[in-house]
Write an enzyme that holds these catalytic residues in place. Structure first.
Site, PDB file in Angstrom:
ATOM      1  N   CYS A 107      32.180 -14.302  -0.330  1.00  0.00           N
ATOM      2  CA  CYS A 107      31.016 -15.187  -0.336  1.00  0.00           C
ATOM      3  C   CYS A 107      29.722 -14.437  -0.014  1.00  0.00           C
ATOM      4  CB  CYS A 107      31.220 -16.317   0.657  1.00  0.00           C
ATOM      5  SG  CYS A 107      32.558 -17.412   0.198  1.00  0.00           S
TER       6      CYS A 107
ATOM      7  N   GLU B 110      34.824  -7.360   3.770  1.00  0.00           N
ATOM      8  CA  GLU B 110      33.678  -8.272   3.763  1.00  0.00           C
ATOM      9  C   GLU B 110      33.127  -8.362   5.179  1.00  0.00           C
ATOM     10  OE1 GLU B 110      34.385 -12.344   2.492  1.00  0.00           O
ATOM     11  OE2 GLU B 110      32.239 -12.593   2.180  1.00  0.00           O
TER      12      GLU B 110
ATOM     13  N   ASN C  84      32.094 -14.136  -7.509  1.00  0.00           N
ATOM     14  CA  ASN C  84      33.220 -14.342  -6.601  1.00  0.00           C
ATOM     15  C   ASN C  84      33.521 -15.823  -6.498  1.00  0.00           C
ATOM     16  OD1 ASN C  84      35.005 -13.720  -4.182  1.00  0.00           O
ATOM     17  ND2 ASN C  84      33.527 -15.149  -3.280  1.00  0.00           N
ATOM     18  N   GLU C  85      34.767 -16.194  -6.754  1.00  0.00           N
ATOM     19  CA  GLU C  85      35.171 -17.598  -6.617  1.00  0.00           C
ATOM     20  C   GLU C  85      34.189 -18.536  -7.293  1.00  0.00           C
ATOM     21  OE1 GLU C  85      36.246 -18.910  -2.716  1.00  0.00           O
ATOM     22  OE2 GLU C  85      37.976 -17.577  -2.662  1.00  0.00           O
TER      23      GLU C  85
HETATM   24  O1  AHR Z   1      37.854 -14.036   2.776  1.00  0.00           O
HETATM   25  C1  AHR Z   1      37.026 -15.057   3.228  1.00  0.00           C
HETATM   26  C2  AHR Z   1      36.377 -15.824   2.089  1.00  0.00           C
HETATM   27  O2  AHR Z   1      37.337 -16.537   1.371  1.00  0.00           O
HETATM   28  C3  AHR Z   1      35.699 -15.009   1.047  1.00  0.00           C
HETATM   29  O3  AHR Z   1      34.417 -14.669   1.378  1.00  0.00           O
HETATM   30  C4  AHR Z   1      35.681 -15.918  -0.144  1.00  0.00           C
HETATM   31  O4  AHR Z   1      35.734 -15.219  -1.358  1.00  0.00           O
HETATM   32  C5  AHR Z   1      36.872 -16.814   0.087  1.00  0.00           C
HETATM   33  O5  AHR Z   1      36.508 -18.141   0.004  1.00  0.00           O
END
Ligand code: AHR
Length: 622
Positions: free
Chosen positions: A212, A22, A343-344
């Protein structure tokens, strides 16, 4: 302990141990993406971020060179000023190495059509500029100019300077500086040392681009893969989700050039032998930020993006998006097998949207696996309803995240022993032990707790199919999140003990789980020991992973049931050990590195002394 070598209990997926990339902590621009110039296209909201203009320099957008990046600089030397030009400061400096070559390039034109001379200079932190090269610009049409600069010095905080030497006007855009030696020597390439570190993990899967990042601070700034492909100069700038100006006041200069885009991610996956695993927006922006929701009847373009992505990766060269891939230099498909949606995200609005995506993907691409998200399920009951929902929707895997204390990892080595064997499989998509008392350091304690937890992933390989530590990279001078697997500055990088744990698993995954027990139980904390056993079918080796999180050595006898040749022939042990729980690696010194030693062979069993605070991988030829 007893290992039954006669009958494997489950297959270990080749994808089991992977990586999650990321763009956080300046992991892409300023990190893995080897571009050294910050804000090369003058598209930041304040267009001189990263630049120090001197003399008559302005930002213009009339008759631009790139439609999606319309700003450029106009430099005027009217003869009265001593100098006109601009410096770029890079990402907390530009890292240059003595004797290394750097490719400078610029798109330029002279509105008056008269030939102009630019001097391109590499400038030390102290202001001296021992290297200058001249570039000539002619004509009022945009043209790319390139020059190779060999640095006469090493400096982690150098600058790039461009000076208009002749009287007149020059327009410039997409001013770029790359090391010539990138990973695999590619232009628009990756930092060779960082990409090599990924390759060295022997990863089975590469999840990208977030996190994120995929959600965005707002829907408008979510990661849109279509903007990240095609000519690099025309990929529009995007606000990075880790640009904290939305609610906080930090990292206002964090933007994504998208120079490291989806084509480059697929290529990297191929280069390092990992299955690509892209994540797409599900129509919800980051719940920690704006929390915007796309109404269900407006979701079509988002779903279409996912379908088009599969075509981009796998379509033939005559398909719309397969053609784009082919024109970028890769006519062969990337052989994408799975895609993650969201994601999440864990509210009911997520499940409704995931269902729409899953139906559409199944309808058009029945062989593509769909990955849903259960959110940080380690946080408790709040998310319990999600697993039944994932099963109902029929996703293939569920992405679980846990950033928890090392003790949690030790206590959860049995987490998956009781998971439903008939539901979706598990993707442990983001995890890391956060040792709060040491400031969440990447220390031995955190690393060994992860190694211990991972014995449980491996033992449950029938239900756990993928696992990726997070985050992957952090720039020592510009990070938002720790701990991280690999730290770097502008010239060097450091592998953490957590990295070496991942590497020891990645290099020694094996193909099948073998039953390993102590007094009839899995080894998951008894006497501070954690263990797992695997068969590596191609080599016929038995691989033992043994973790001792105690402060004393442990004497262990391992009996092998079902040995064909009735004896162990030879073996090696790769081990990570230190006397200090708090030990960490630094850019100056990696004191926590795995070492290899031969193993004493005792016929049908193995007697070992496992050092305190250690993780050992034993490969035994039977
Ligand atoms: O890895 C950092 C962040 O942690 C990622 O972007 C997110 O998916 C999680 O909250």
């Amino acid at each position: 302990m007893t290992v039954d070598v006669s009958k494997p209990t489950a297959e270990i997926q080749p994808t089991m141990y992977g990586i999650f990339f990321e763009d956080i902590n300046f992991g892409a621009d300023g990190g893995l993406y080897a571009e050294l110039v910050k804000n090369r296209s003058f598209e930041f909201p304040q267009p001189f971020v990263g630049w120090v203009p001197f003399g008559n320099v302005s930002v213009q957008s009339e008759k631009p060179c790139f439609e999606r990046n319309p700003h450029y600089v106009r430099v005027v030397n009217d003869g009265r000023l001593l100098r006109a030009g601009l410096d770029n400061e890079g990402f907390t400096g530009i890292g240059l190495k003595e004797g290394e070559e750097y490719r400078f390039s610029v798109y330029a034109r002279t509105p008056d059509a008269a030939p102009m001379k630019l001097s391109v200079e590499l400038v030390r932190k102290d202001g001296s500029n021992p290297l200058k090269k001249t570039v000539e610009v002619k004509g009022n049409e945009w043209q790319k100019q390139t020059v190779i600069l060999k640095s006469p010095f090493t400096d982690a905080h150098a600058r790039l300077r461009i000076v208009l030497e002749t009287k007149g006007t020059v327009d410039m855009d997409h001013i770029s500086l790359f090391p010539v030696k990138t990973w695999k020597g590619r232009e628009n390439g990756l930092r060779a040392d960082l990409a090599q570190a990924l390759y060295d993990l022997n990863p089975g899967v590469l999840r990208f681009p977030g996190g994120c990042i995929i959600e965005g601070n707002s829907l408008a700034t979510r990661y849109q893969w279509k903007k990240s492909v095609g000519p690099v100069e025309n990929r529009p700038l995007n606000e990075n989700r880790w640009n904290y100006t939305f609610k906080h006041k930090a990292f206002p200069d964090y933007f994504q050039s998208l120079g490291l885009g989806f084509y480059e991610y697929f290529l990297l996956s191929e280069d390092i032998g990992a299955e690509p695993l892209p994540v797409v927006s599900c129509g919800l922006s980051c719940q920690y930020e704006s929390n915007e929701v796309v109404p269900l009847d407006e979701l079509d373009p988002y779903v279409q993006d996912a379908l088009d992505l599969i075509e981009f990766a796998n379509g033939d060269v005559n398909s719309t998006w397969g053609k784009v891939r082919a024109e970028m230099g890769h006519p062969a498909p990337f052989n994408l097998k799975m895609i993650a949606v969201g994601n999440e995200q864990w509210d009911k609005v997520y499940v409704e949207r995931l269902e729409v995506f899953t139906k559409a993907i199944r309808g058009k691409y029945p062989d593509i696996k769909v990955i849903g998200s259960s959110g940080p399920s380690a946080s408790g009951d709040k998310f319990d309803y999600l697993w039944p929902e994932m099963k109902r929707v029929g996703v293939d895997l569920v992405d679980e995240h846990y950033y928890m204390k090392p003790e949690w990892f030790l206590e959860n080595a049995k987490r998956y022993d009781s998971y439903d064997r008939k539901g979706p499989k598990v993707f442990a998509g983001e995890y890391a032990a956060h040792d709060y008392p040491t400031g969440k350091a990447n220390n031995l304690y955190a690393a060994l707790s992860e190694a211990a937890f991972m014995t449980g992933l491996e033992r449950n390989a029938d239900v756990v199919h993928l696992a990726t530590y997070a985050p992957l990279f952090a720039h020592v001078d510009a990070w938002q999140w720790n701990p991280d697997l690999i730290w770097f500055d502008n010239l060097r990088m450091m592998r953490t003990p957590n990295y070496y744990v991942q590497q020891m698993y990645g290099m020694n995954a094996g193909t099948d789980v073998l039953r390993l027990q102590m007094n009839g139980e899995p080894v998951a904390g008894q006497d501070s020991l954690y263990a797992t056993a695997a068969l590596d079918a191609p080599t016929g080796e038995v691989i033992l992973k043994l973790v001792n999180v105690g402060s004393k050595p442990a004497d262990v006898k391992i009996n092998f049931n079902g040995l064909k040749k009735h004896r162990i022939v030879s073996g090696t042990c790769t081990y990570l050990q230190n006397d200090d729980w708090k030990a960490v690696n630094t850019l100056e010194q990696e004191k926590l590195v795995p070492r290899v030693r031969p193993v004493q062979v005792e016929g049908q069993s193995l007697e070992l002394q496992l050092p305190e605070r250690s993780f050992g991988v034993y490969r035994l030829q039977m």
